[in-house]
Scaffold this motif. Structure first.
Motif, mmCIF file in Angstrom:
data_model
loop_
_atom_site.group_PDB
_atom_site.id
_atom_site.type_symbol
_atom_site.label_atom_id
_atom_site.label_comp_id
_atom_site.label_asym_id
_atom_site.label_seq_id
_atom_site.Cartn_x
_atom_site.Cartn_y
_atom_site.Cartn_z
ATOM 1 N N TRP A 29 41.836 36.505 35.120
ATOM 2 C CA TRP A 29 40.665 36.451 35.994
ATOM 3 C C TRP A 29 40.626 35.160 36.795
ATOM 4 O O TRP A 29 40.176 35.150 37.948
ATOM 5 C CB TRP A 29 39.377 36.629 35.193
ATOM 6 C CG TRP A 29 39.063 38.070 34.988
ATOM 7 C CD1 TRP A 29 39.080 38.759 33.807
ATOM 8 C CD2 TRP A 29 38.724 39.030 35.995
ATOM 9 N NE1 TRP A 29 38.773 40.078 34.030
ATOM 10 C CE2 TRP A 29 38.540 40.275 35.363
ATOM 11 C CE3 TRP A 29 38.561 38.957 37.373
ATOM 12 C CZ2 TRP A 29 38.203 41.424 36.058
ATOM 13 C CZ3 TRP A 29 38.220 40.107 38.063
ATOM 14 C CH2 TRP A 29 38.037 41.313 37.412
ATOM 15 N N ARG A 30 41.094 34.056 36.211
ATOM 16 C CA ARG A 30 41.123 32.789 36.958
ATOM 17 C C ARG A 30 42.000 32.914 38.195
ATOM 18 O O ARG A 30 41.691 32.392 39.260
ATOM 19 C CB ARG A 30 41.645 31.660 36.066
ATOM 20 C CG ARG A 30 41.586 30.274 36.728
ATOM 21 C CD ARG A 30 42.324 29.232 35.917
ATOM 22 N NE ARG A 30 43.761 29.426 35.902
ATOM 23 C CZ ARG A 30 44.590 29.136 36.918
ATOM 24 N NH1 ARG A 30 44.118 28.646 38.044
ATOM 25 N NH2 ARG A 30 45.887 29.333 36.806
ATOM 26 N N ASP A 33 40.300 36.385 40.508
ATOM 27 C CA ASP A 33 38.936 36.332 41.023
ATOM 28 C C ASP A 33 38.831 35.714 42.418
ATOM 29 O O ASP A 33 38.134 36.255 43.276
ATOM 30 C CB ASP A 33 38.018 35.609 40.038
ATOM 31 C CG ASP A 33 36.560 35.815 40.367
ATOM 32 O OD1 ASP A 33 36.172 36.971 40.645
ATOM 33 O OD2 ASP A 33 35.804 34.827 40.351
ATOM 34 N N SER A 37 37.216 37.678 45.561
ATOM 35 C CA SER A 37 36.001 37.114 46.144
ATOM 36 C C SER A 37 36.187 36.679 47.592
ATOM 37 O O SER A 37 35.204 36.399 48.275
ATOM 38 C CB SER A 37 35.540 35.909 45.320
ATOM 39 O OG SER A 37 35.273 36.299 43.999
#
Length: 74
Positions: A29-30, A33, A37
């Motif tokens: 996710w790091r 994301d 986004s």
């Protein structure tokens, strides 16, 4: 045995073999994301082509590689 039945059974028994470790999920996710986004636009294109016309500015010309084909068509 259904897939969910196996996963739920393994979870209830404490068998974590089929599950991702928390540190792996957090690291994924790091990385992902910021990309999700960023609001990067998505462009439609026809199957069997090199992608949207806008992508040709960022990729090598078709003669630099194999020409894509649609299954069943040459």
């Amino acid at each position: 045995m259904a897939a969910y039945e196996r996963v739920l059974g393994d979870a209830m028994e404490g068998d974590a073999t089929l599950f991702a470790r928390e540190d792996y999920v957090e690291e994924a996710w790091r990385i992902v994301d910021p990309v999700l986004s960023a609001g990067t636009p998505v462009y439609d294109y026809e199957p069997g082509t090199w992608g949207p016309a806008r992508s040709t500015r960022r990729s090598p010309p078709p003669e630099a590689g194999r020409t894509p084909t649609v299954m069943g068509k040459a």
